[in-house]
Scaffold this motif. Structure first.
Motif, PDB file in Angstrom:
ATOM      1  N   LYS A 147      61.492  17.614  -7.231  1.00  0.00           N
ATOM      2  CA  LYS A 147      61.299  17.108  -5.864  1.00  0.00           C
ATOM      3  C   LYS A 147      62.299  15.984  -5.614  1.00  0.00           C
ATOM      4  O   LYS A 147      62.437  15.081  -6.443  1.00  0.00           O
ATOM      5  CB  LYS A 147      59.891  16.535  -5.704  1.00  0.00           C
ATOM      6  CG  LYS A 147      58.808  17.426  -6.257  1.00  0.00           C
ATOM      7  CD  LYS A 147      58.165  18.231  -5.173  1.00  0.00           C
ATOM      8  CE  LYS A 147      57.055  19.095  -5.759  1.00  0.00           C
ATOM      9  NZ  LYS A 147      56.551  20.086  -4.876  1.00  0.00           N
ATOM     10  N   ILE A 148      62.971  16.080  -4.477  1.00  0.00           N
ATOM     11  CA  ILE A 148      63.953  15.051  -4.129  1.00  0.00           C
ATOM     12  C   ILE A 148      63.516  14.387  -2.826  1.00  0.00           C
ATOM     13  O   ILE A 148      63.209  15.077  -1.845  1.00  0.00           O
ATOM     14  CB  ILE A 148      65.359  15.687  -3.959  1.00  0.00           C
ATOM     15  CG1 ILE A 148      65.845  16.280  -5.283  1.00  0.00           C
ATOM     16  CG2 ILE A 148      66.372  14.704  -3.380  1.00  0.00           C
ATOM     17  CD1 ILE A 148      66.223  15.282  -6.348  1.00  0.00           C
ATOM     18  N   VAL A 167      70.730  10.820   0.053  1.00  0.00           N
ATOM     19  CA  VAL A 167      70.036  12.040  -0.386  1.00  0.00           C
ATOM     20  C   VAL A 167      70.994  12.900  -1.210  1.00  0.00           C
ATOM     21  O   VAL A 167      70.622  13.447  -2.256  1.00  0.00           O
ATOM     22  CB  VAL A 167      69.486  12.834   0.828  1.00  0.00           C
ATOM     23  CG1 VAL A 167      68.783  14.097   0.379  1.00  0.00           C
ATOM     24  CG2 VAL A 167      68.547  11.957   1.654  1.00  0.00           C
ATOM     25  N   PHE A 168      72.252  12.963  -0.769  1.00  0.00           N
ATOM     26  CA  PHE A 168      73.237  13.776  -1.484  1.00  0.00           C
ATOM     27  C   PHE A 168      73.404  13.282  -2.926  1.00  0.00           C
ATOM     28  O   PHE A 168      73.468  14.084  -3.869  1.00  0.00           O
ATOM     29  CB  PHE A 168      74.592  13.745  -0.761  1.00  0.00           C
ATOM     30  CG  PHE A 168      75.616  14.633  -1.422  1.00  0.00           C
ATOM     31  CD1 PHE A 168      75.532  16.016  -1.298  1.00  0.00           C
ATOM     32  CD2 PHE A 168      76.641  14.097  -2.189  1.00  0.00           C
ATOM     33  CE1 PHE A 168      76.450  16.847  -1.927  1.00  0.00           C
ATOM     34  CE2 PHE A 168      77.562  14.922  -2.824  1.00  0.00           C
ATOM     35  CZ  PHE A 168      77.469  16.303  -2.676  1.00  0.00           C
ATOM     36  N   ALA A 169      73.449  11.954  -3.090  1.00  0.00           N
ATOM     37  CA  ALA A 169      73.624  11.397  -4.440  1.00  0.00           C
ATOM     38  C   ALA A 169      72.458  11.818  -5.343  1.00  0.00           C
ATOM     39  O   ALA A 169      72.666  12.187  -6.504  1.00  0.00           O
ATOM     40  CB  ALA A 169      73.728   9.874  -4.369  1.00  0.00           C
ATOM     41  N   ARG A 170      71.230  11.809  -4.791  1.00  0.00           N
ATOM     42  CA  ARG A 170      70.065  12.212  -5.596  1.00  0.00           C
ATOM     43  C   ARG A 170      70.186  13.692  -6.001  1.00  0.00           C
ATOM     44  O   ARG A 170      69.941  14.059  -7.145  1.00  0.00           O
ATOM     45  CB  ARG A 170      68.766  12.046  -4.784  1.00  0.00           C
ATOM     46  CG  ARG A 170      68.373  10.594  -4.591  1.00  0.00           C
ATOM     47  CD  ARG A 170      67.170  10.469  -3.649  1.00  0.00           C
ATOM     48  NE  ARG A 170      67.236   9.201  -2.959  1.00  0.00           N
ATOM     49  CZ  ARG A 170      66.978   8.998  -1.674  1.00  0.00           C
ATOM     50  NH1 ARG A 170      66.581  10.003  -0.914  1.00  0.00           N
ATOM     51  NH2 ARG A 170      67.098   7.814  -1.139  1.00  0.00           N
ATOM     52  N   LEU A 171      70.589  14.508  -5.027  1.00  0.00           N
ATOM     53  CA  LEU A 171      70.703  15.940  -5.312  1.00  0.00           C
ATOM     54  C   LEU A 171      71.822  16.214  -6.319  1.00  0.00           C
ATOM     55  O   LEU A 171      71.651  16.988  -7.267  1.00  0.00           O
ATOM     56  CB  LEU A 171      70.997  16.700  -4.015  1.00  0.00           C
ATOM     57  CG  LEU A 171      69.823  16.838  -3.048  1.00  0.00           C
ATOM     58  CD1 LEU A 171      70.315  17.222  -1.662  1.00  0.00           C
ATOM     59  CD2 LEU A 171      68.854  17.905  -3.553  1.00  0.00           C
ATOM     60  N   GLN A 225      72.965  19.604   3.225  1.00  0.00           N
ATOM     61  CA  GLN A 225      73.065  19.162   1.835  1.00  0.00           C
ATOM     62  C   GLN A 225      73.502  20.325   0.928  1.00  0.00           C
ATOM     63  O   GLN A 225      74.340  20.153   0.039  1.00  0.00           O
ATOM     64  CB  GLN A 225      71.718  18.611   1.328  1.00  0.00           C
ATOM     65  CG  GLN A 225      71.266  17.342   2.020  1.00  0.00           C
ATOM     66  CD  GLN A 225      72.062  16.114   1.608  1.00  0.00           C
ATOM     67  OE1 GLN A 225      72.953  16.179   0.772  1.00  0.00           O
ATOM     68  NE2 GLN A 225      71.754  14.975   2.218  1.00  0.00           N
ATOM     69  N   GLY A 226      72.929  21.490   1.166  1.00  0.00           N
ATOM     70  CA  GLY A 226      73.262  22.659   0.349  1.00  0.00           C
ATOM     71  C   GLY A 226      74.748  22.985   0.435  1.00  0.00           C
ATOM     72  O   GLY A 226      75.401  23.252  -0.575  1.00  0.00           O
ATOM     73  N   LYS A 227      75.269  22.932   1.659  1.00  0.00           N
ATOM     74  CA  LYS A 227      76.695  23.228   1.867  1.00  0.00           C
ATOM     75  C   LYS A 227      77.560  22.229   1.115  1.00  0.00           C
ATOM     76  O   LYS A 227      78.527  22.589   0.442  1.00  0.00           O
ATOM     77  CB  LYS A 227      77.004  23.150   3.364  1.00  0.00           C
ATOM     78  CG  LYS A 227      77.481  24.467   3.925  1.00  0.00           C
ATOM     79  CD  LYS A 227      77.770  24.334   5.414  1.00  0.00           C
ATOM     80  CE  LYS A 227      76.582  24.819   6.226  1.00  0.00           C
ATOM     81  NZ  LYS A 227      76.620  24.503   7.640  1.00  0.00           N
ATOM     82  N   ALA A 228      77.202  20.933   1.243  1.00  0.00           N
ATOM     83  CA  ALA A 228      77.989  19.883   0.601  1.00  0.00           C
ATOM     84  C   ALA A 228      77.911  20.004  -0.927  1.00  0.00           C
ATOM     85  O   ALA A 228      78.912  19.817  -1.629  1.00  0.00           O
ATOM     86  CB  ALA A 228      77.492  18.505   1.052  1.00  0.00           C
ATOM     87  N   LEU A 229      76.746  20.358  -1.435  1.00  0.00           N
ATOM     88  CA  LEU A 229      76.602  20.515  -2.892  1.00  0.00           C
ATOM     89  C   LEU A 229      77.465  21.676  -3.390  1.00  0.00           C
ATOM     90  O   LEU A 229      78.139  21.575  -4.415  1.00  0.00           O
ATOM     91  CB  LEU A 229      75.140  20.815  -3.257  1.00  0.00           C
ATOM     92  CG  LEU A 229      74.159  19.645  -3.228  1.00  0.00           C
ATOM     93  CD1 LEU A 229      72.735  20.144  -3.404  1.00  0.00           C
ATOM     94  CD2 LEU A 229      74.485  18.614  -4.303  1.00  0.00           C
ATOM     95  N   ILE A 271      64.912  23.211  -6.411  1.00  0.00           N
ATOM     96  CA  ILE A 271      64.850  21.845  -5.877  1.00  0.00           C
ATOM     97  C   ILE A 271      64.145  21.894  -4.519  1.00  0.00           C
ATOM     98  O   ILE A 271      64.402  22.802  -3.716  1.00  0.00           O
ATOM     99  CB  ILE A 271      66.273  21.263  -5.700  1.00  0.00           C
ATOM    100  CG1 ILE A 271      66.993  21.216  -7.060  1.00  0.00           C
ATOM    101  CG2 ILE A 271      66.230  19.871  -5.061  1.00  0.00           C
ATOM    102  CD1 ILE A 271      68.414  20.685  -6.994  1.00  0.00           C
ATOM    103  N   GLU A 272      63.293  20.915  -4.279  1.00  0.00           N
ATOM    104  CA  GLU A 272      62.676  20.815  -2.958  1.00  0.00           C
ATOM    105  C   GLU A 272      62.990  19.439  -2.360  1.00  0.00           C
ATOM    106  O   GLU A 272      62.747  18.409  -3.002  1.00  0.00           O
ATOM    107  CB  GLU A 272      61.150  20.988  -3.058  1.00  0.00           C
ATOM    108  CG  GLU A 272      60.505  20.940  -1.681  1.00  0.00           C
ATOM    109  CD  GLU A 272      58.980  21.049  -1.718  1.00  0.00           C
ATOM    110  OE1 GLU A 272      58.389  20.874  -2.796  1.00  0.00           O
ATOM    111  OE2 GLU A 272      58.409  21.294  -0.639  1.00  0.00           O
ATOM    112  N   ILE A 273      63.547  19.446  -1.153  1.00  0.00           N
ATOM    113  CA  ILE A 273      63.811  18.169  -0.471  1.00  0.00           C
ATOM    114  C   ILE A 273      62.564  17.821   0.336  1.00  0.00           C
ATOM    115  O   ILE A 273      62.118  18.627   1.161  1.00  0.00           O
ATOM    116  CB  ILE A 273      65.036  18.278   0.469  1.00  0.00           C
ATOM    117  CG1 ILE A 273      66.251  18.806  -0.305  1.00  0.00           C
ATOM    118  CG2 ILE A 273      65.337  16.929   1.111  1.00  0.00           C
ATOM    119  CD1 ILE A 273      67.498  18.963   0.538  1.00  0.00           C
TER     120      ILE A 273
END
Ligand code: AMP
Length: 389
Positions: A363-364, A373-377, A210-214, A305-307
């Motif tokens: 918190k996500i 999950v990506f959309a939320r982040l 997720q971090g990479k994609a963000l 942010i915490e997943i």
């Protein structure tokens, strides 16, 4: 947050330019002069105290100004930023502002000083006096206000010059020209601002992918200390050799090694809009190190942010991964997986708790598909960019 203070003698055009700034940058406007006039109109005790001082062109005591301003700032922590007009007006008030900004974990972005010679100020204020209905817009009081300005307010400039955030603009140009110059100053400030995100989550929570994609979507630099160490191993550097041994025991790598790699990486990054830190900080000591590293870089943490993923799901995901070619040397056995989860529990969870107290942690929910999950982040990161503006 974008926090701007407009500075200049009475009649420099601060009020006029404020209207444009509030609209364009969606800032919360704080004019101590307007606030005091409201207190007077409402007949409050504070208003009574201020009335005579304002009428004579003097400055209202700092104690009164603190009361007015503190309440307003603290009641609007979610604004995009503040625009201060007529504050800070004394050297002491500059310190007060520092303290108040610190309370919101932000700082003054810059002080924009509108330069106008005294004769021009007087002429403008006399003209304004014809229609403003302000009792302090008459020549005797105006001269007094200007004297207060040069004696008590001008030293404020030194405070901000020393901090390198004082920007001077010729205030005698047309309203439109001054407006344009202010916009240029602010554009330059915004460019310098970085959005720095610390991304937490247990191993297996998806923080890496997720971090990479963000980072890719938002033009941020993805900093994963694990991957940086992995590169050292791959390139068989002396650091890499040492790290490999530690990995095999499931231990953390000493801070001295990681700090050097991070320093190098921050210094090398030129065009990113900010950083996403994944897997760092992992301990309380590292959280202090990160603060120091970012400060050295002229920046700070913007959001944390915490997943969140339930423990059984984490084990399930890590176990699945260990049977694929994405298996990492540090999770190729159940005992190593357990060690990593335990390390997170014991050392990193207290770091998250500390950040939660200091800045708040978003918190996500990490359950669902990658895209969900990506959309939320991504929504959070977008919000972060908006807040920064
Ligand atoms: P202004 O509307 O900013 O020109 O302010 C009008 C008057 O309010 C000033 O001449 C002061 O008497 C008082 N005042 C406004 N802001 C402050 C401040 N930050 N500190 C002290 N006095 C202030």
């Amino acid at each position: 947050m974008l926090n701007i203070a407009l500075f200049g003698p009475p009649g420099a055009g601060k009020g006029t330019q404020s209207e444009f700034l509030i609209q364009r940058y969606d800032l919360f406007y704080i004019s101590t002069g307007d606030m005091l006039r409201k207190e007077i109109a409402a007949g409050t005790a504070l208003g009574h105290e201020a009335q005579g001082i304002i009428a004579s062109g003097g400055l209202v005591p700092d104690e009164i100004i603190v009361q007015l301003i503190e309440k307003t700032i603290i009641e609007h922590p979610d604004s995009n930023g503040f625009l201060f007009d007529g504050f800070p007006r004394t050297y002491v008030q500059a310190y007060i502002l520092e303290g108040l900004m610190l309370k919101l974990n932000t700082s003054l972005s810059c002080l924009i000083s509108l330069n106008v010679p005294e004769d021009e100020s007087v002429a403008r204020l006399l003209k304004r006096g014809a229609t403003s209905g302000r009792s302090d817009d008459n020549e005797t009081v105006i001269r007094n206000r200007l004297r207060e300005y040069s004696e008590k307010t001008v030293p404020v400039l030194r405070f901000y010059e020393e901090r390198g955030i004082c920007r001077t603009i010729d205030g005698t140009a047309s309203v439109e020209t001054v407006q344009q110059r202010i916009a240029e100053v602010i554009a330059a400030e915004l460019q310098k601002k970085l959005l720095n995100i610390v991304l937490f989550g247990y191993p297996g929570s998806g923080r890496g992918s997720q971090g990479k994609a963000l980072a890719e979507k938002f033009g941020l630099e993805y900093i994963a200390t694990g991957a940086m160490l992995g590169k050292e191993i791959e390139q068989r550097t002396p650091v890499g050799q040492k790290v490999l041994e530690l990995y095999e025991n499931g231990s953390l790598v000493p801070d001295e090694i990681v700090v050097q790699l991070l320093e190098r990486r921050l210094a090398e990054t030129k065009h990113a809009k900010g950083f996403i830190f994944k897997g760092y900080p992992r301990t309380l000591v590292q959280s202090y190190i990160l603060d120091g590293l970012l400060r050295k870089h002229g920046s700070s943490i913007s959001m944390i942010i915490e997943i969140e993923v339930p423990p059984l799901e984490l084990i399930h995901r890590l176990d699945l991964r260990s049977k694929t070619d994405r298996c990492m040397p540090y999770d190729n056995s159940t005992s190593k997986i357990v060690t990593r989860l335990k390390e997170h529990e014991e050392k990193t969870v207290p770091v998250i708790a500390k950040y939660n107290q200091l800045h708040g942690v978003t918190k996500i929910d990490g359950m669902g598909t990658f895209d969900e999950v990506f959309a939320r982040l991504a929504a959070e990161v977008e919000h972060g960019f908006k807040r920064m503006r």
